[in-house]
Structures are given as structure tokens and as C-alpha cells.
Design an enzyme around this catalytic site. Sequence first.
Site, PDB file in Angstrom:
ATOM      1  CB  THR A 127     -33.198  13.073 -25.402  1.00  0.00           C
ATOM      2  OG1 THR A 127     -33.507  11.830 -25.601  1.00  0.00           O
ATOM      3  CG2 THR A 127     -32.067  13.545 -26.158  1.00  0.00           C
ATOM      4  N   GLY A 128     -31.012  14.553 -23.170  1.00  0.00           N
ATOM      5  CA  GLY A 128     -30.430  15.818 -22.943  1.00  0.00           C
ATOM      6  C   GLY A 128     -29.591  15.566 -21.598  1.00  0.00           C
TER       7      GLY A 128
ATOM      8  CG  ASP B 118     -37.315  13.588 -21.325  1.00  0.00           C
ATOM      9  OD1 ASP B 118     -36.006  13.849 -21.396  1.00  0.00           O
ATOM     10  OD2 ASP B 118     -37.930  13.679 -22.124  1.00  0.00           O
TER      11      ASP B 118
ATOM     12  CG  ASP C 140     -35.896  22.767 -23.396  1.00  0.00           C
ATOM     13  OD1 ASP C 140     -34.669  22.613 -23.435  1.00  0.00           O
ATOM     14  OD2 ASP C 140     -36.505  22.132 -24.243  1.00  0.00           O
TER      15      ASP C 140
ATOM     16  CE  LYS D  57     -39.252  16.427 -22.866  1.00  0.00           C
ATOM     17  NZ  LYS D  57     -38.098  16.525 -22.628  1.00  0.00           N
ATOM     18  N   GLY D  58     -37.646  19.844 -26.102  1.00  0.00           N
ATOM     19  CA  GLY D  58     -37.316  19.981 -27.717  1.00  0.00           C
ATOM     20  C   GLY D  58     -36.091  20.642 -27.890  1.00  0.00           C
ATOM     21  N   GLY D  59     -35.617  20.922 -26.628  1.00  0.00           N
ATOM     22  CA  GLY D  59     -34.149  21.644 -26.763  1.00  0.00           C
ATOM     23  C   GLY D  59     -33.089  20.856 -27.608  1.00  0.00           C
ATOM     24  N   GLY D  60     -33.189  19.521 -27.327  1.00  0.00           N
ATOM     25  CA  GLY D  60     -32.180  18.668 -27.811  1.00  0.00           C
ATOM     26  C   GLY D  60     -32.862  18.040 -28.952  1.00  0.00           C
TER      27      GLY D  60
ATOM     28  CD  GLU E  56     -37.181  14.788 -25.355  1.00  0.00           C
ATOM     29  OE1 GLU E  56     -36.043  14.595 -24.832  1.00  0.00           O
ATOM     30  OE2 GLU E  56     -37.763  15.639 -25.716  1.00  0.00           O
TER      31      GLU E  56
HETATM   32  C1  5RP Z   1     -34.717  17.010 -25.716  1.00  0.00           C
HETATM   33  C2  5RP Z   1     -35.301  17.785 -24.463  1.00  0.00           C
HETATM   34  C3  5RP Z   1     -34.582  17.862 -23.279  1.00  0.00           C
HETATM   35  O1  5RP Z   1     -34.874  17.247 -22.240  1.00  0.00           O
HETATM   36  C4  5RP Z   1     -34.583  19.510 -22.887  1.00  0.00           C
HETATM   37  O2  5RP Z   1     -33.882  20.376 -23.928  1.00  0.00           O
HETATM   38  C5  5RP Z   1     -33.514  19.775 -21.590  1.00  0.00           C
HETATM   39  O3  5RP Z   1     -32.279  19.491 -21.934  1.00  0.00           O
HETATM   40  P1  5RP Z   1     -31.174  19.536 -20.976  1.00  0.00           P
HETATM   41  O4  5RP Z   1     -31.674  18.493 -19.848  1.00  0.00           O
HETATM   42  O5  5RP Z   1     -29.835  19.284 -21.513  1.00  0.00           O
HETATM   43  O6  5RP Z   1     -31.202  20.987 -20.335  1.00  0.00           O
HETATM   44  O7  5RP Z   1     -36.338  18.023 -24.488  1.00  0.00           O
HETATM   45  O8  5RP Z   1     -35.370  17.161 -26.599  1.00  0.00           O
END
Ligand code: 5RP
Length: 223
Positions: free
Chosen positions: A27-28, A83, A86, A96-99, A105
Amino acid sequence: MISKAKKLAAEKAVEFVQGGMIVGLGTGSTSFFAIHRIAERMKQEGLNIRAVSSSTSSEELALQLGIPLVPFSEIDSIDLTIDGADEVDGEFNLIKGGGGALLREKILASNSRKFIVIVDESKVVNRLGKFPLPVEIVPFAAELTIKRLGKLPCTPEVRMVHGKPFLTDNGNWIVDCHFGEIADPGALSRQLKAIAGVVEHGLFLAMTDTVAVGHTDGTTRFL
Ligand code: 5RP
């Protein structure tokens, strides 16, 4: 430029996808490029895969692009999950988990034979923790869970959207915990998991097999 680096890392990782595989979709914004590249390879090369998704957003994207999804009841494990992250340190530990998709995940990553992380160069760090650690908690008695998080050396901040707590795909809240440098990620992981009300946290330790890093100068490398 950063999005170009993300795309490069994503495309490098998708080279590992082979016909017949069950592929975990991350995700992201970096995973977005990977999902697009998988769909492209399916069209161009007749690549035949089935996927599972770590979020409703990636699931919708996969369906839009014609990537077939397989129910979890029909599989025993996942061949390869790709995947984003962050932060990544030199030992392949992640934040992880910014999204907000960290729980799903982590379930995919921990059920995968191979887990490839795709990042642009800005995500590679010596020590994890500059990025606030996302912690998924149940809404019930959230105030008490947050107080307990605040007793760790961090400042907890409930993630908000339009004045309301952000809800994960699982109906839970995310608390972004500002730790600064995390000296011992393993110990912190155990402390977080010991708090009732914490469903999961964004430290992904000893789960990653390969890290593909995209650079803004147009190159990619593996850590
Ligand atoms: C979502 C995540 C993403 O993989 C993480 O936040 C990186 O995001 P991006 O690819 O938009 O920089 O852990 O929960």
C-alpha cells in the site's frame, strides 16, 4: 524526482514476479507503481499471477487494472510480497504504516516466502525513529491506551482526518508515536505488544529479504 525514484525501485522489484505466483500487494505511493508494473507485465508478457492485497485502496487499484485477486481461504502462503516503507535501516528493519495499512501489511509480509521492500533513497536511515512510529489501537478506551503509550519515551499523537480520528481498514485508530531515534527496536516491539488495546505497530523487524532503493539520479540498487 522522488516519485521517479519510487517508480524505479518498484519496477526493479517487480522483476522478481514470476508466472504462477501468489503476489502480496503493498500500500502507498511506491506500491502504486509496483501494482501498475505488474498489470503492465501481465498485458505485455502474458504473466499469469494471482494477488492478495494489504488494503482496500490497493485492492481497488488491482481490480481496476485487471489483476485477479485470490481469497485467503484458497491459499496457504504468499510467494512474494512487494511493499513500501517509511524508514529502512542497515539491518533491513522497517518503520511502516505511514498510510495506515500496517496491520494488513504485516500479516501479508509475515506469510510471505519473500518480502521485498521498495523505497526511494530518502527512506534509508542509520537508526529508525525519526519518522513517527504508527501504532494501531482499538477505539475502545483509546484514551487509556494512549496514556500508556505516552509512558514510553514518546509523544503519542492520534492521526486525524477532517477533525476525526483516521480509521484504518479494520476500523481502528492510528497513534503516531514520536520517539526520535529508537535504540532497541526489538525491546520496543515487545513493550508495545504488551499494551492491551494495541493491535499492531509499524516496526517490521527481521521480516525483509531484499530492499530495492531507487535514486533520484535514475539508478537503483539493492541494500
Ligand atoms: C502504508 C505503508 C507504506 O508502505 C509507507 O507509508 C510508504 O508509503 P509511500 O510508498 O507512499 O512512501 O506502510 O501503511
